[in-house]
Design an enzyme around this catalytic site. Structure first.
Site, PDB file in Angstrom:
ATOM      1  N   ASP A  53      -0.374  42.923  25.798  1.00  0.00           N
ATOM      2  CA  ASP A  53      -0.756  41.682  26.481  1.00  0.00           C
ATOM      3  C   ASP A  53      -0.702  41.908  27.992  1.00  0.00           C
ATOM      4  OD1 ASP A  53      -0.718  38.423  25.791  1.00  0.00           O
ATOM      5  OD2 ASP A  53       0.029  38.959  27.792  1.00  0.00           O
ATOM      6  N   ILE A  54      -1.795  41.518  28.669  1.00  0.00           N
ATOM      7  CA  ILE A  54      -1.819  41.707  30.132  1.00  0.00           C
ATOM      8  C   ILE A  54      -0.854  40.695  30.770  1.00  0.00           C
ATOM      9  CG2 ILE A  54      -3.273  41.762  32.195  1.00  0.00           C
ATOM     10  CD1 ILE A  54      -5.656  42.358  30.384  1.00  0.00           C
TER      11      ILE A  54
ATOM     12  N   ASN B 218      -6.351  35.696  37.413  1.00  0.00           N
ATOM     13  CA  ASN B 218      -7.571  34.871  37.401  1.00  0.00           C
ATOM     14  C   ASN B 218      -7.574  33.897  38.570  1.00  0.00           C
ATOM     15  OD1 ASN B 218      -9.275  35.531  35.277  1.00  0.00           O
ATOM     16  ND2 ASN B 218      -8.115  34.349  33.770  1.00  0.00           N
TER      17      ASN B 218
ATOM     18  N   ASP C 138     -12.266  39.090  34.090  1.00  0.00           N
ATOM     19  CA  ASP C 138     -13.124  39.709  33.056  1.00  0.00           C
ATOM     20  C   ASP C 138     -13.195  41.232  33.253  1.00  0.00           C
ATOM     21  OD1 ASP C 138     -13.625  37.317  31.901  1.00  0.00           O
ATOM     22  OD2 ASP C 138     -15.732  37.168  32.497  1.00  0.00           O
TER      23      ASP C 138
ATOM     24  N   GLU D  22      -6.171  37.554  26.465  1.00  0.00           N
ATOM     25  CA  GLU D  22      -5.808  38.778  27.213  1.00  0.00           C
ATOM     26  C   GLU D  22      -4.840  39.625  26.390  1.00  0.00           C
ATOM     27  OE1 GLU D  22      -4.030  36.282  27.136  1.00  0.00           O
ATOM     28  OE2 GLU D  22      -2.167  36.435  28.224  1.00  0.00           O
TER      29      GLU D  22
HETATM   30  N1  LIG Z   1     -11.067  36.059  32.980  1.00  0.00           N
HETATM   31  C1  LIG Z   1     -10.764  35.747  31.725  1.00  0.00           C
HETATM   32  N2  LIG Z   1      -9.617  35.066  31.489  1.00  0.00           N
HETATM   33  C2  LIG Z   1      -9.284  34.784  30.226  1.00  0.00           C
HETATM   34  C3  LIG Z   1     -10.103  35.136  29.153  1.00  0.00           C
HETATM   35  N3  LIG Z   1      -9.511  34.731  28.005  1.00  0.00           N
HETATM   36  C4  LIG Z   1      -8.354  34.119  28.368  1.00  0.00           C
HETATM   37  N4  LIG Z   1      -8.202  34.154  29.703  1.00  0.00           N
HETATM   38  C5  LIG Z   1      -7.121  33.614  30.527  1.00  0.00           C
HETATM   39  O1  LIG Z   1      -5.954  34.337  30.312  1.00  0.00           O
HETATM   40  C6  LIG Z   1      -4.881  33.530  30.781  1.00  0.00           C
HETATM   41  C7  LIG Z   1      -3.674  33.807  29.920  1.00  0.00           C
HETATM   42  O2  LIG Z   1      -2.609  33.136  30.510  1.00  0.00           O
HETATM   43  P1  LIG Z   1      -1.178  32.925  29.869  1.00  0.00           P
HETATM   44  O3  LIG Z   1      -1.329  32.795  28.364  1.00  0.00           O
HETATM   45  O4  LIG Z   1      -0.509  31.839  30.578  1.00  0.00           O
HETATM   46  O5  LIG Z   1      -0.454  34.289  30.065  1.00  0.00           O
HETATM   47  P2  LIG Z   1      -0.199  35.145  31.361  1.00  0.00           P
HETATM   48  O6  LIG Z   1      -0.611  34.464  32.603  1.00  0.00           O
HETATM   49  O7  LIG Z   1      -0.822  36.487  31.107  1.00  0.00           O
HETATM   50  O8  LIG Z   1       1.354  35.295  31.353  1.00  0.00           O
HETATM   51  P3  LIG Z   1       2.247  36.214  30.455  1.00  0.00           P
HETATM   52  O9  LIG Z   1       1.485  36.520  29.202  1.00  0.00           O
HETATM   53  O10 LIG Z   1       3.483  35.446  30.208  1.00  0.00           O
HETATM   54  O11 LIG Z   1       2.526  37.455  31.228  1.00  0.00           O
HETATM   55  C8  LIG Z   1      -5.368  32.087  30.731  1.00  0.00           C
HETATM   56  O12 LIG Z   1      -5.459  31.580  32.040  1.00  0.00           O
HETATM   57  C9  LIG Z   1      -6.773  32.205  30.138  1.00  0.00           C
HETATM   58  O13 LIG Z   1      -7.676  31.277  30.705  1.00  0.00           O
HETATM   59  C10 LIG Z   1     -11.341  35.821  29.440  1.00  0.00           C
HETATM   60  O14 LIG Z   1     -12.141  36.170  28.551  1.00  0.00           O
HETATM   61  N5  LIG Z   1     -11.610  36.105  30.722  1.00  0.00           N
END
Ligand SMILES: Nc1nc2c(ncn2[C@@H]2O[C@H](COP(=O)(O)OP(=O)(O)OP(=O)(O)O)[C@@H](O)[C@H]2O)c(=O)[nH]1
Length: 300
Positions: free
Chosen positions: A173-174, A181, A190, A216
């Site tokens: 997981d990123i 973003n 993306d 992500e």
């Molecule tokens: N650019 C982009 N963003 C995405 C996509 N799918 C999901 N996201 C974003 O990924 C983000 C995931 O955020 P969170 O679930 O809060 O997790 P996080 O910010 O990585 O925090 P941690 O997982 O706790 O490290 C959300 O803001 C989604 O909108 C995509 O296809 N493209």
């Protein structure tokens, strides 16, 4: 009534000598098709008007067949006209009083139809492949999508039931992707997803399942990977993601959770579900422990 003539038949009629293979008669259709003047036929042998491959086929199969049964039906051969042009043909052949009687139909139209059918089938196969691809592949990252990963996990379970090999479940997981973003824009997010996906694909083997599991989050199922191999894999992932930071804006890191299948029992789908849950729990632990790290479920 005028006498019917063999020249009026719309097929090629020919007579060859059984012993010498000399051409003894051709009707008008055969003369036109082969480009041979009926007055010159004594200069020709059977082997002048059929291809080399057809000559071999004639000697090895047709001749013995007509000797034993008196006839040979629907023989596919290649005629050779005096111009050198080759024409696919089908012949019915009969042996009578040391002469071979041939009625031959050219099969140019049929062969063209076959060719067209082959081309249509190839196009359909290509279209089907594209459709399968569309339903299985995540359009952004080009990795398997979640549905395809679930399908592949299902097949994997069956394969493992037949023969067990060690398998690791790695959930990646990123970290703080939302912040990335928000800071650099969605299209930058993306781009990061695409680059992380490419890294995962690069460090995996063809036998592994590499999928975008959700937003992500990615899943890599390492096939035939012992604990040591899996540790190496995770280190390679972290190090490749680190190098990514040299070329893009923002600080990208990943948290990784790992679980492994135990070889104790025959592998059922519940065991795979359970493993996924364990890998998720390990990922949660990695996030809680400060991110940018790998945690292994306790049994690994
Ligand atoms: N650019 C982009 N963003 C995405 C996509 N799918 C999901 N996201 C974003 O990924 C983000 C995931 O955020 P969170 O679930 O809060 O997790 P996080 O910010 O990585 O925090 P941690 O997982 O706790 O490290 C959300 O803001 C989604 O909108 C995509 O296809 N493209």
């Amino acid at each position: 009534m005028t006498q019917p003539s063999l020249d009026s038949f719309p097929c090629l009629l020919m007579v060859t000598d059984f012993e010498t293979n000399k051409l003894e008669y051709i009707n008008r259709s055969a003369s036109a098709c082969l480009g041979i003047n009926t007055d010159d036929i004594q200069q020709y042998s059977l082997f002048d008007i059929i291809s080399k491959a057809s000559s071999i086929f004639f000697e090895s199969y047709v001749r013995p067949t007509i000797v034993s049964t008196g006839e040979c039906q629907e023989v596919q051969l290649s005629l050779v006209a005096s111009s050198g042009e080759k024409l696919p043909a089908v012949a019915n052949i009969e042996l009578a009083q040391a002469k071979i009687y041939w009625s031959v139909y050219t099969a140019v139209a049929r062969d063209r139809l076959y060719q067209e059918l082959i081309e249509v089938r190839e196009q359909l196969e290509e279209e089907t492949e594209k459709l399968v691809r569309l339903t299985r592949i995540d359009p952004l990252t080009q990795l398997l999508n979640r549905r395809a990963a679930l399908d592949d996990l299902n097949s994997l379970q069956k394969r493992l039931q037949r023969q067990f090999v060690p398998v690791s479940f790695v959930v990646i997981d990123i970290d703080l992707f939302k912040k990335l973003n928000d800071t650099y824009g969605h299209s930058h997010g993306d781009e990061v997803l695409v680059k992380v996906a490419a890294i995962l694909q690069n460090v995996s083997r063809a036998s592994d399942i590499v999928a975008r599991w959700g937003g992500e989050e990615f899943l890599v199922v390492l096939y035939g990977s012992c604990v040591e191999d899996t540790r190496c894999f995770c280190e390679r992932v972290h190090s490749a993601i680190n190098s990514l930071n040299d070329s893009i804006d923002g600080d990208v890191s990943v948290s990784v959770g790992v679980s492994a299948l135990s070889a104790e029992y025959s592998v059922c789908s519940e065991m795979i579900d359970n493993c996924m849950k364990e890998a998720d729990a390990a990922l949660y632990q990695a996030k809680s422990n400060g991110r940018s790290r790998t945690e292994y479920f306790e049994s690994v």
